[in-house]
Design an enzyme around this catalytic site. Sequence first.
Site, PDB file in Angstrom:
ATOM      1  N   SER A  54      35.462  65.953  47.794  1.00  0.00           N
ATOM      2  CA  SER A  54      34.886  66.813  46.765  1.00  0.00           C
ATOM      3  C   SER A  54      35.647  68.118  46.777  1.00  0.00           C
ATOM      4  O   SER A  54      36.366  68.417  47.733  1.00  0.00           O
ATOM      5  CB  SER A  54      33.406  67.079  47.047  1.00  0.00           C
ATOM      6  OG  SER A  54      32.837  67.916  46.061  1.00  0.00           O
ATOM      7  N   ARG A 307      39.186  60.673  43.653  1.00  0.00           N
ATOM      8  CA  ARG A 307      37.860  60.045  43.554  1.00  0.00           C
ATOM      9  C   ARG A 307      37.356  60.148  42.134  1.00  0.00           C
ATOM     10  O   ARG A 307      37.529  61.179  41.468  1.00  0.00           O
ATOM     11  CB  ARG A 307      36.870  60.757  44.488  1.00  0.00           C
ATOM     12  CG  ARG A 307      35.526  60.042  44.644  1.00  0.00           C
ATOM     13  CD  ARG A 307      35.687  58.760  45.423  1.00  0.00           C
ATOM     14  NE  ARG A 307      34.398  58.140  45.747  1.00  0.00           N
ATOM     15  CZ  ARG A 307      33.795  57.226  44.991  1.00  0.00           C
ATOM     16  NH1 ARG A 307      34.332  56.849  43.840  1.00  0.00           N
ATOM     17  NH2 ARG A 307      32.652  56.696  45.366  1.00  0.00           N
ATOM     18  N   THR A 343      26.777  68.165  45.052  1.00  0.00           N
ATOM     19  CA  THR A 343      26.257  68.088  46.423  1.00  0.00           C
ATOM     20  C   THR A 343      24.779  68.444  46.478  1.00  0.00           C
ATOM     21  O   THR A 343      23.965  67.697  47.037  1.00  0.00           O
ATOM     22  CB  THR A 343      27.059  69.018  47.350  1.00  0.00           C
ATOM     23  OG1 THR A 343      28.428  68.616  47.350  1.00  0.00           O
ATOM     24  CG2 THR A 343      26.516  68.959  48.763  1.00  0.00           C
ATOM     25  N   CYS A 499      46.003  54.593  38.031  1.00  0.00           N
ATOM     26  CA  CYS A 499      45.739  54.554  39.472  1.00  0.00           C
ATOM     27  C   CYS A 499      46.510  55.670  40.164  1.00  0.00           C
ATOM     28  O   CYS A 499      47.728  55.758  40.031  1.00  0.00           O
ATOM     29  CB  CYS A 499      46.147  53.202  40.060  1.00  0.00           C
ATOM     30  SG  CYS A 499      46.016  53.162  41.868  1.00  0.00           S
ATOM     31  N   CYS A 522      44.939  51.467  48.354  1.00  0.00           N
ATOM     32  CA  CYS A 522      43.755  51.910  47.605  1.00  0.00           C
ATOM     33  C   CYS A 522      42.992  53.011  48.344  1.00  0.00           C
ATOM     34  O   CYS A 522      42.624  52.852  49.511  1.00  0.00           O
ATOM     35  CB  CYS A 522      42.836  50.725  47.359  1.00  0.00           C
ATOM     36  SG  CYS A 522      41.304  51.130  46.499  1.00  0.00           S
ATOM     37  N   CYS A 525      39.068  55.177  44.847  1.00  0.00           N
ATOM     38  CA  CYS A 525      38.637  56.127  43.815  1.00  0.00           C
ATOM     39  C   CYS A 525      37.803  55.457  42.738  1.00  0.00           C
ATOM     40  O   CYS A 525      37.073  56.123  42.021  1.00  0.00           O
ATOM     41  CB  CYS A 525      39.843  56.844  43.203  1.00  0.00           C
ATOM     42  SG  CYS A 525      40.839  55.848  42.079  1.00  0.00           S
ATOM     43  N   CYS A 528      40.127  52.122  38.567  1.00  0.00           N
ATOM     44  CA  CYS A 528      40.480  50.845  37.950  1.00  0.00           C
ATOM     45  C   CYS A 528      39.239  50.105  37.464  1.00  0.00           C
ATOM     46  O   CYS A 528      39.250  49.487  36.391  1.00  0.00           O
ATOM     47  CB  CYS A 528      41.276  49.988  38.930  1.00  0.00           C
ATOM     48  SG  CYS A 528      40.450  49.690  40.511  1.00  0.00           S
TER      49      CYS A 528
END
Length: 553
Positions: A54, A307, A343, A499, A522, A525, A528
């Site tokens: 984050s 992310r 959060t 990606c 990978c 995130c 895709c």
Amino acid sequence: MNRESMAFDVVIVGAGPAGLSAACRLMQQARDAERELAVCVVEKGSEVGAHILSGAVIEPRALNELFPDWRDLGAPLNTAVTEDRIYLLKDADSARRIPKALVPKTMHNDGNYVASLGNLCRWLAERAEALGVEIFPGFAAAEVLYHEDGPLKGSVKGVATGDMGVTASGEQGLNYMPGMELHARYTLFSEGCRGHLGKQLIEKFALDKDVDPQHYGLGIKELWDIDPARHQPGLVVHGAGWPLEGDTNGGFFLYHAEDHQVVVGLIIDLNYRNPWLSPFDEFQRMKHHPLFARTLEGGKRVSYGARAIAKGGFNSLPKMTLPGALLLGCDAGTLNFAKIKGTHTAMKSGMLAAEAVFEALAGGDEGGQELSVFSEKFRHSWLYDELFRSRNFGPALHRFGTVLGSAFNVIDHNLFGGKIPVTLHDRRQDHAELKPAAECQRFPYPKPDGKLSFDKLSSVFLSNTNHEEDQPSHLRLKDAQIPLSTNLPKWAEPAQRYCPAGVYEVIDEAEGRRFQINAQNCVHCKTCDIKDPSQNIRWVVPEGGGGPNYPNM
């Protein structure tokens, strides 16, 4: 399948802010009521915080409620925000600072902290374990379990963790270990944005049938050590504009954290239309703008991650209750995009869930019910009020563009307090927005210079991403022909570009073209799973412990 099982009062999937806050609040209530309560948290990352990514500027409102003495307990919120700046980048060289009076009040950060959410989750895990919660990192919840008969038939019974040591061919390897069934009276799903199991539950129970489609952004972030002379602890910079152009929405951030570090990032809305766009490359060229370069030059990039962000807000919130379970935090989409913060909202959703579950169990509930009391608690909470007031923020930007949408949001929040008597909607799904590649202009992305801009593979290296090579791919194609037969001719196979980790490639060989999936790269995130225009890619959990291992992110 013969799997061993363990029984708990509550099983929580995901050791993020929602899940850990729920665990802590459950045990606080049990302690105060002098009751025994068995609570476990299962986390797919190798450790708590490994998969947490984050910005982050954290609003402590929920933390103040959960642990009023968090300062004395050593919570890692050490850098208070000292200054807010908002910029509009006009081109590659110029920037215009926006007066504070013309910035939506939701973007003001007085009283907030620049922090690592991963470190905050590690701290919350310590608090949870001190209260008696069992936390199992390195175990991926791979399957939802349901009661198969009796009065609770069809309700959630718990989860099963994935088998370990399965080879790529699907056989049991030398280190094979079957998964474990975790049974619970109530199961709380807090997997984060586009949760693998949460997605299944939303579909199975039609939890989103009466709401707008969820909308997403892709957030890409780097952590830098910089020249101490350029460091301003607590400075928070946000903005929009270049390099994003036309109908591509998004915004950037630059936060000055502690220890002469800054975090820099770009969020791109995943409703963008040009299939030639590469979010990763947009971010890399953005850092060459003087606004960023004067801070980063001479520094060292120490971490990278990406992310997806659930940003649909109030209008896209699914029903969060179902028989035997609750859907929490970003698994449901509680992030407040008007604040660019999720959060405190995730934590509050977890705390409300804990209160609803404990109230039911303390009243003799044996589990498996649909906890309508949670919906009542949610509706009467500040969380509901905050999300309702921000309901128009994202739709305004999508419908009117960055400039006019921002003007609408200033009026809505600064003059009407988020209660302007109109509700905007955005009912088109992000994946359906791509135009054919032949109708769009290509982007001449410059090569990285290795100082401010970098390539994907060196970036993935800094995320500490790793998966066991000999395991089934967790990136599944519903139809293996679609990437080359449909996506390539129509959209130039955009997975190669959306990606941010170089997972997808179209490779030219003597025998013809081949679509390759580099699953080991990978970073989880989920882009895709969201953006594929044919909705052909399905992200499932890999073997527990795999994926990124983010330090201080």
